[in-house]
Design a protein around this motif. Structure first.
Motif, PDB file in Angstrom:
ATOM      1  N   VAL A 136       0.832  -1.203   0.000  1.00 39.37           N
ATOM      2  CA  VAL A 136       0.000   0.000   0.000  1.00 39.37           C
ATOM      3  C   VAL A 136       0.867   1.254   0.000  1.00 39.37           C
ATOM      4  CG1 VAL A 136      -1.788   1.276   1.253  1.00 39.37           C
ATOM      5  CG2 VAL A 136      -1.882  -1.230   1.150  1.00 39.37           C
ATOM      6  N   LYS A 137       1.897   1.267   0.832  1.00 40.72           N
ATOM      7  CA  LYS A 137       2.817   2.403   0.882  1.00 40.72           C
ATOM      8  C   LYS A 137       3.399   2.711  -0.499  1.00 40.72           C
ATOM      9  CE  LYS A 137       4.839   1.913   5.577  1.00 40.72           C
ATOM     10  NZ  LYS A 137       5.106   3.295   5.987  1.00 40.72           N
ATOM     11  N   LEU A 138       3.850   1.657  -1.166  1.00 40.89           N
ATOM     12  CA  LEU A 138       4.507   1.852  -2.457  1.00 40.89           C
ATOM     13  C   LEU A 138       3.578   2.511  -3.458  1.00 40.89           C
ATOM     14  CD1 LEU A 138       7.045   1.298  -4.188  1.00 40.89           C
ATOM     15  CD2 LEU A 138       6.008  -0.882  -4.828  1.00 40.89           C
ATOM     16  N   ALA A 139       2.322   2.079  -3.479  1.00 34.61           N
ATOM     17  CA  ALA A 139       1.371   2.621  -4.446  1.00 34.61           C
ATOM     18  C   ALA A 139       0.992   4.066  -4.132  1.00 34.61           C
ATOM     19  CB  ALA A 139       0.130   1.744  -4.500  1.00 34.61           C
ATOM     20  N   LEU A 140       0.811   4.380  -2.858  1.00 33.68           N
ATOM     21  CA  LEU A 140       0.383   5.733  -2.492  1.00 33.68           C
ATOM     22  C   LEU A 140       1.529   6.737  -2.524  1.00 33.68           C
ATOM     23  CD1 LEU A 140      -2.089   4.951   0.436  1.00 33.68           C
ATOM     24  CD2 LEU A 140      -2.635   5.473  -1.948  1.00 33.68           C
ATOM     25  N   GLY A 141       2.748   6.284  -2.227  1.00 34.13           N
ATOM     26  CA  GLY A 141       3.927   7.129  -2.377  1.00 34.13           C
ATOM     27  C   GLY A 141       3.891   8.431  -1.603  1.00 34.13           C
ATOM     28  N   CYS A 142       3.459   8.405  -0.352  1.00 30.54           N
ATOM     29  CA  CYS A 142       3.311   9.635   0.436  1.00 30.54           C
ATOM     30  C   CYS A 142       4.645  10.074   1.044  1.00 30.54           C
ATOM     31  CB  CYS A 142       2.295   9.418   1.560  1.00 30.54           C
ATOM     32  SG  CYS A 142       0.641   9.026   0.947  1.00 30.54           S
ATOM     33  N   PRO A 143       4.962  11.371   1.010  1.00 31.20           N
ATOM     34  CA  PRO A 143       6.249  11.867   1.514  1.00 31.20           C
ATOM     35  C   PRO A 143       6.322  11.900   3.037  1.00 31.20           C
ATOM     36  CG  PRO A 143       4.911  13.689   0.754  1.00 31.20           C
ATOM     37  CD  PRO A 143       4.158  12.444   0.394  1.00 31.20           C
ATOM     38  N   ARG A 144       7.543  11.813   3.552  1.00 30.74           N
ATOM     39  CA  ARG A 144       7.808  11.849   4.991  1.00 30.74           C
ATOM     40  C   ARG A 144       7.853  13.296   5.501  1.00 30.74           C
ATOM     41  NH1 ARG A 144       8.190   6.819   7.954  1.00 30.74           N
ATOM     42  NH2 ARG A 144       8.418   5.228   6.323  1.00 30.74           N
ATOM     43  N   PRO A 145       7.698  13.483   6.810  1.00 36.94           N
ATOM     44  CA  PRO A 145       7.793  14.847   7.370  1.00 36.94           C
ATOM     45  C   PRO A 145       9.107  15.542   7.043  1.00 36.94           C
ATOM     46  CG  PRO A 145       6.841  13.354   8.995  1.00 36.94           C
ATOM     47  CD  PRO A 145       7.274  12.503   7.840  1.00 36.94           C
ATOM     48  N   THR A 146      10.210  14.785   6.981  1.00 40.32           N
ATOM     49  CA  THR A 146      11.510  15.388   6.693  1.00 40.32           C
ATOM     50  C   THR A 146      11.569  16.025   5.316  1.00 40.32           C
ATOM     51  OG1 THR A 146      12.258  13.202   5.968  1.00 40.32           O
ATOM     52  CG2 THR A 146      12.805  13.856   8.223  1.00 40.32           C
ATOM     53  N   GLN A 147      10.682  15.604   4.426  1.00 40.07           N
ATOM     54  CA  GLN A 147      10.685  16.180   3.080  1.00 40.07           C
ATOM     55  C   GLN A 147      10.000  17.539   3.042  1.00 40.07           C
ATOM     56  OE1 GLN A 147       9.470  11.982   1.695  1.00 40.07           O
ATOM     57  NE2 GLN A 147      10.200  12.936  -0.181  1.00 40.07           N
ATOM     58  N   PHE A 148       9.288  17.888   4.109  1.00 40.88           N
ATOM     59  CA  PHE A 148       8.603  19.179   4.165  1.00 40.88           C
ATOM     60  C   PHE A 148       9.380  20.223   4.954  1.00 40.88           C
ATOM     61  CE2 PHE A 148       5.247  16.218   3.145  1.00 40.88           C
ATOM     62  CZ  PHE A 148       4.476  16.913   2.219  1.00 40.88           C
ATOM     63  N   SER A 149      10.306  19.782   5.814  1.00 36.69           N
ATOM     64  CA  SER A 149      11.097  20.732   6.587  1.00 36.69           C
ATOM     65  C   SER A 149      12.388  20.085   7.051  1.00 36.69           C
ATOM     66  CB  SER A 149      10.311  21.232   7.815  1.00 36.69           C
ATOM     67  OG  SER A 149      11.133  22.031   8.643  1.00 36.69           O
ATOM     68  N   ASN A 150      13.490  20.815   6.906  1.00 37.01           N
ATOM     69  CA  ASN A 150      14.768  20.286   7.389  1.00 37.01           C
ATOM     70  C   ASN A 150      14.954  20.513   8.880  1.00 37.01           C
ATOM     71  OD1 ASN A 150      15.299  23.026   7.567  1.00 37.01           O
ATOM     72  ND2 ASN A 150      16.841  23.042   5.927  1.00 37.01           N
ATOM     73  N   ARG A 151      13.900  21.006   9.552  1.00 38.21           N
ATOM     74  CA  ARG A 151      13.969  21.222  10.996  1.00 38.21           C
ATOM     75  C   ARG A 151      13.269  20.117  11.784  1.00 38.21           C
ATOM     76  NH1 ARG A 151      12.969  27.593  12.086  1.00 38.21           N
ATOM     77  NH2 ARG A 151      13.848  26.965  14.112  1.00 38.21           N
ATOM     78  N   ILE A 152      12.766  19.100  11.094  1.00 41.60           N
ATOM     79  CA  ILE A 152      12.171  17.953  11.790  1.00 41.60           C
ATOM     80  C   ILE A 152      13.268  17.140  12.469  1.00 41.60           C
ATOM     81  CG2 ILE A 152      10.893  15.796  11.500  1.00 41.60           C
ATOM     82  CD1 ILE A 152       9.156  18.256  11.307  1.00 41.60           C
ATOM     83  N   GLN A 153      14.326  16.838  11.737  1.00 43.09           N
ATOM     84  CA  GLN A 153      15.520  16.157  12.276  1.00 43.09           C
ATOM     85  C   GLN A 153      15.147  14.962  13.169  1.00 43.09           C
ATOM     86  OE1 GLN A 153      18.171  19.133  13.999  1.00 43.09           O
ATOM     87  NE2 GLN A 153      17.644  20.591  12.381  1.00 43.09           N
ATOM     88  N   PRO A 154      14.708  13.854  12.586  1.00 46.43           N
ATOM     89  CA  PRO A 154      14.275  12.691  13.362  1.00 46.43           C
ATOM     90  C   PRO A 154      15.357  12.181  14.302  1.00 46.43           C
ATOM     91  CG  PRO A 154      13.698  12.450  11.046  1.00 46.43           C
ATOM     92  CD  PRO A 154      14.602  13.637  11.133  1.00 46.43           C
ATOM     93  N   MET A 155      14.932  11.573  15.397  1.00 45.88           N
ATOM     94  CA  MET A 155      15.858  11.037  16.383  1.00 45.88           C
ATOM     95  C   MET A 155      16.326   9.628  16.025  1.00 45.88           C
ATOM     96  SD  MET A 155      13.299  10.044  19.538  1.00 45.88           S
ATOM     97  CE  MET A 155      14.517   8.946  20.271  1.00 45.88           C
TER      98      MET A 155
END
Length: 340
Positions: free
Chosen positions: A165-184
């Motif tokens: 399902v992920k592959l077909a929908l292809g939704c972007p991650r939060p990091t792609q919207f802001s470089n200030r998310i900086q995941p842990m």
């Protein structure tokens, strides 16, 4: 060891001609023979049996884009043979638009305040989910091997479905919207919606709730579903998922748990039926603003008061899965003996 075995055989067997036994037909049925397989081979058999009735259909945008707008997870009905099988919907997942994801990015950033408090959970949950559920229910490894094997099989099935399902929908991650998310933690390279952790957690919660009570419905305030919500939310705290990803994963995971129960037949679901559900990410908003996900939202989604989710699809019969059913029967026996 190899050299020792070779020397021992040479010493006691010699080079004489042998007289082989005639052999007899197997005295074990397929389910009993399944129990004799190594764990990884049993897992392959059961995952194959459960997944052979799953298919997918895709609805594109108009005009067409490179990603699908909606993915429908289909499951085989009891009608027709292998060459003429028919399918009905198990779960439909519609992705939010880019504007909804962008609007929710600030909420993801706000969740970063909880990272220090939840760091241990988040890091362990990147690899392990079952121990958290085992802390709620008495399913120790030494006393409940079949229950735990069923849970790991459920995780395998959920992973296969959600990744498709992920592959077909292809939704972007939060990091792609802001470089200030900086995941842990390391941000996964695959698409974001539905959340795989949410899908897995809600699959486990549903399977375990039905193991405890075959007539159980989703109880968002129960310990099992509170835990599933927390696991899902932790992925937003970590900075790798949006709340909508968790909501979509909850719908998909609940449906997969019900599907697994139905395919086990009378062992865990006397009706052998499962219905259809849907999640519409374009409706997962709060008056046009970004929306959060937690167990109170799950309650709205499952009781019919949330426009983004619908669980009212009519239940129809599924094909029994004998190998999976034999494992679930052993799991039910273990659960029935938990006081011993």
């Amino acid at each position: 060891m190899t050299m020792a075995l070779m020397r021992a055989r040479d010493a006691i067997a010699g080079a004489e001609l042998i007289s082989p036994d005639a052999g007899t037909a197997s005295s074990l049925d397929m389910a009993a023979r399944l129990e004799r397989l190594d764990g990884d081979h049993r897992a392959a058999v059961m995952a194959g049996e459960l997944l052979e009735d799953i298919s997918f259909s895709f609805t594109d945008y108009a005009p067409a884009e490179n990603t699908s707008q909606t993915v429908t997870v289909l499951r085989r009905t009891t009608d027709g043979d292998a060459l003429n099988a028919s399918y009905v919907s198990l779960a439909q997942i519609t992705r939010p638009g880019l504007a909804e994801f962008s609007e929710a990015t600030q909420m993801v950033a706000n969740y970063a305040e909880l990272r220090a408090d939840r760091s241990a959970e988040i890091q362990v949950q990147t690899q392990h989910l079952v121990p958290f559920f085992a802390s709620i229910m008495p399913i120790e490894a030494s006393r409940s091997p079949a229950i735990r094997e069923a849970l790991f099989t459920a995780l395998d099935v959920a992973t296969f479905v959600v990744m498709r399902v992920k592959l077909a929908l292809g939704c972007p991650r939060p990091t792609q919207f802001s470089n200030r998310i900086q995941p842990m933690i390391t941000c996964p390279s695959h698409a974001t919606l539905p959340s795989g952790h949410a899908t897995q957690a809600f699959t486990l919660a549903t399977v375990l709730s039905l193991l405890e009570n075959p007539a159980a419905t989703v109880a968002p305030d129960s310990q099992l579903y509170r835990l599933a919500c927390r696991i899902a939310i932790n992925r937003t705290v970590a900075g790798v998922h949006f709340p909508a990803d968790s909501a979509a994963g909850a719908v998909l995971g609940i449906q997969l748990g019900r599907y697994l129960a139905a395919r086990a037949g009378a062992q865990i679901n006397g009706s052998g039926k499962v219905g259809n559900a849907s999640f519409d990410g374009t409706q997962f908003t709060n008056g046009g603003q970004a929306r959060d996900f937690h167990y109170a939202i799950l309650n709205e989604m499952t009781n019919g008061t949330d426009p983004s989710a619908d669980f009212t699809g009519a239940a129809t019969a599924v094909r029994p899965a004998p190998m999976w059913g034999s494992l679930v029967m052993r799991a039910m026996n273990e659960w029935g003996q938990r006081w011993s």
